[in-house]
Design an enzyme around this catalytic site. Structure first.
Site, mmCIF file in Angstrom:
data_model
loop_
_atom_site.group_PDB
_atom_site.id
_atom_site.type_symbol
_atom_site.label_atom_id
_atom_site.label_comp_id
_atom_site.label_asym_id
_atom_site.label_seq_id
_atom_site.Cartn_x
_atom_site.Cartn_y
_atom_site.Cartn_z
ATOM 1 N N HIS A 292 9.323 -19.907 7.966
ATOM 2 C CA HIS A 292 10.703 -19.700 8.514
ATOM 3 C C HIS A 292 11.171 -20.858 8.225
ATOM 4 O O HIS A 292 12.407 -20.446 7.670
ATOM 5 C CB HIS A 292 10.477 -19.857 10.256
ATOM 6 N N GLU A 293 10.737 -22.072 8.237
ATOM 7 C CA GLU A 293 11.745 -23.065 7.897
ATOM 8 C C GLU A 293 12.126 -23.295 6.385
ATOM 9 O O GLU A 293 13.067 -23.645 5.753
ATOM 10 C CB GLU A 293 11.014 -24.520 8.148
ATOM 11 N N HIS B 101 15.315 -21.203 5.391
ATOM 12 C CA HIS B 101 16.328 -22.271 5.788
ATOM 13 C C HIS B 101 16.315 -23.397 4.392
ATOM 14 O O HIS B 101 17.465 -23.567 3.828
ATOM 15 C CB HIS B 101 16.141 -23.331 6.822
ATOM 16 N N GLU C 33 19.949 -18.459 10.106
ATOM 17 C CA GLU C 33 18.850 -17.666 10.565
ATOM 18 C C GLU C 33 18.520 -16.460 9.873
ATOM 19 O O GLU C 33 17.255 -15.896 9.920
ATOM 20 C CB GLU C 33 19.153 -17.478 12.254
HETATM 21 ZN ZN ZN Z 1 15.600 -21.310 12.071
#
Ligand code: ZN
Length: 502
Positions: A264-265, A268, A294
């Site tokens: 997830h990170e 980003h 996101e």
């Molecule tokens: Zn996030």
């Protein structure tokens, strides 16, 4: 002295330098700062934040923005120069409306609320936190008044998603609720179809973290221009194009926490590393919005990272690290396990299907608070009633209910939650466009080739930074405005297959 545009870049560069110093110190606070340093660090952050704000709203920047408007008027609106002037002007006009005293009051109220929230959550004592939530509502309303709105205060606070309105969100969420609630019910009838027992066991931390770093490097996160550390709550923070930092957390008992937190990170981080370096030291060097950010983290975490081809590729390497723990499962079992759907109490642990209902609940409660239909002391009751209505589960206490998120301790900043759902929706819409251009995507993922996907995202999304609003970006990239039906179709297809609903 150069052109007005050069002078504007110089002034904005100074603002950006102060903000980078702020971010480095904020990152340090969340990772390595000893407890004794927090009080002093709070003062430094507050000074840097105020100085950056003052410089940004200064008469000099205002004058230069006016002077450059003529210089860029003949340029393509998508050019770096025209975008810089247009977006900076939008930001600066908004920030100038917010009085410095209010900025100071928000910072003070947030500092006061954070430790109380921590203690109230530990004791599951909502009454203890209630005065701070009331203060948050008051400051959010004052902020909304300062920014200006027609009838919905939430609209003003939604400036972090340029172009999005409260009533548009209401329509989107109503549609989502209509498709998700029946899907969750159908899945509940087949709950035994998926066994996630293999994810729990004894998984030493070091090999887990080594594995996830290998994965994210292959996805496209560069450790030459970034790093990964451990923190209580994972996050990404970009300092400059050559320094984008991630954090992760790891559980010895649950093998998926570090894997999906890290992926997830990295979504980003890959976004941050992909923004054109030409936009550095300007307000354009960031994601288009929190929602678009996101969309990148969730695309990598869920649409790619929780896909069947992804685990066909990676499961062998994971099992080689944990041969005994994963002895009885294969790639398909593991794929099914990481996609288990079960209504639960905690947003950050929710599966893909139920996640958006957690956001809907917060969106409705925040609107009711801002528009005076709900009193702060009645929040837990409203929360629990909605949990039962949407998810069929009732929190046994407020720690697992209305006190679970840190967000309500950020005073003056209500309206942050919808970005998470917008990210889910955009990620599915983007994936449909990606599949059109890369019909071999599944085969590439199964072969561990993530370059074509990365190239597509860099070219269409990442490099532009904040030049375009989320709506402009989606229109450019997918030819359509935000359309929730892509996510609904994705969820119905994927989970219909896993649970044998079709
Ligand atoms: Zn996030």
């Amino acid at each position: 002295m150069g052109s007005n545009l050069d002078q504007l870049r110089e002034a904005l560069g100074e603002v950006s330098d102060l903000q980078e110093a702020f971010r480095v110190l904020a990152w340090d606070q969340e990772t390595f700062l000893p407890a004794g340093g927090f009080e002093g660090r709070g003062v430094v952050l507050s000074t840097l934040g105020r100085r950056a704000h003052d410089l940004f709203v200064s008469d000099r920047v205002t004058r230069l923005l006016e002077a450059t408007e003529g210089e860029v008027s003949s340029l393509d609106p998508g050019s770096d120069e025209a975008s810089l002037v247009r977006v900076t002007r939008r930001d600066q006009e908004r920030d100038r409306r917010i009085p410095s005293e209010l900025v100071g009051e928000m910072a003070t109220a947030s500092s006061a609320a954070a430790p109380v929230w921590r203690e109230a959550r530990a004791k599951s004592d909502f009454a203890m936190f209630a005065p701070h939530l009331a203060r948050n509502v008051e400051l959010s309303l004052r902020r909304a008044e300062a920014i200006g709105y027609e009838s919905r205060p939430f609209d003003a606070l939604l400036y972090t998603e340029p172009g999005m309105t409260t009533s548009q969100l209401e329509v989107i969420f109503a549609g989502l609720k209509e498709s998700i609630v029946p899907l969750v019910k159908k899945i509940a009838g087949k709950a035994d179809a998926v066994d996630a027992g293999c994810l729990h066991g004894d998984f030493p931390e070091a090999p887990q973290l080594g594995f996830v770093n290998t994965v994210i490097e292959r996805l496209g996160f560069s450790f030459e221009q970034g790093r990964m550390d451990i923190s209580a709550h994972p996050f990404m923070i970009g300092m400059n194009p050559g320094d984008v930092r991630l954090t992760n957390r790891v559980s010895r008992g649950l093998v998926t926490m570090a894997i999906f937190g890290g992926i997830h990170e990295s979504g980003h981080g890959i976004y941050g590393q992909g923004i054109s370096p030409a936009l550095a030291r300007t307000p354009l060097w960031d994601g288009a919005s929190n929602g678009v950010h996101e969309s990148q983290s969730r695309l990598y975490e869920n649409l790619i990272g929780r896909s069947r081809p992804f685990w066909k590729h990676w499961f062998g390497e994971l099992r080689a690290l944990f041969p005994e723990q994963l002895a009885k499962v294969d790639a398909e079992d593991f794929y099914r396990a990481v996609n288990r759907v079960e209504p639960s109490l905690i947003r950050v642990e929710a599966d893909e299907v139920t996640y958006n209902l957690h956001i809907l609940l917060r969106f409705e409660i925040e609107n009711d608070l801002l528009e005076g239909r709900l009193k702060v002391e009645d929040v837990p009751e409203a929360w629990n009633a909605k949990m039962v209505e949407y998810l069929g589960v009732k929190p046994p206490n407020d720690a697992e209910g209305a006190l679970q998120d840190i967000h309500w301790s950020f005073a003056g900043e209500l309206a942050g939650f919808p970005a998470y759902s917008l990210g889910n929706l955009m990620s599915a819409q983007l994936l449909a466009a990606i599949r059109n251009d890369l019909p071999e995507l599944d085969g590439q993922v199964e072969a561990g080739e993530f370059g074509p996907l990365l190239g597509w995202l860099h070219e269409r999304v990442h490099q532009h930074g904040r030049k375009f609003t989320p709506a402009e970006l989606l229109l450019r990239v997918t030819g359509q405005e935000l359309d929730a039906s892509y996510w609904v179709a994705y969820a119905e297809r994927k989970f219909g297959d896993i649970y044998g609903l079709n």
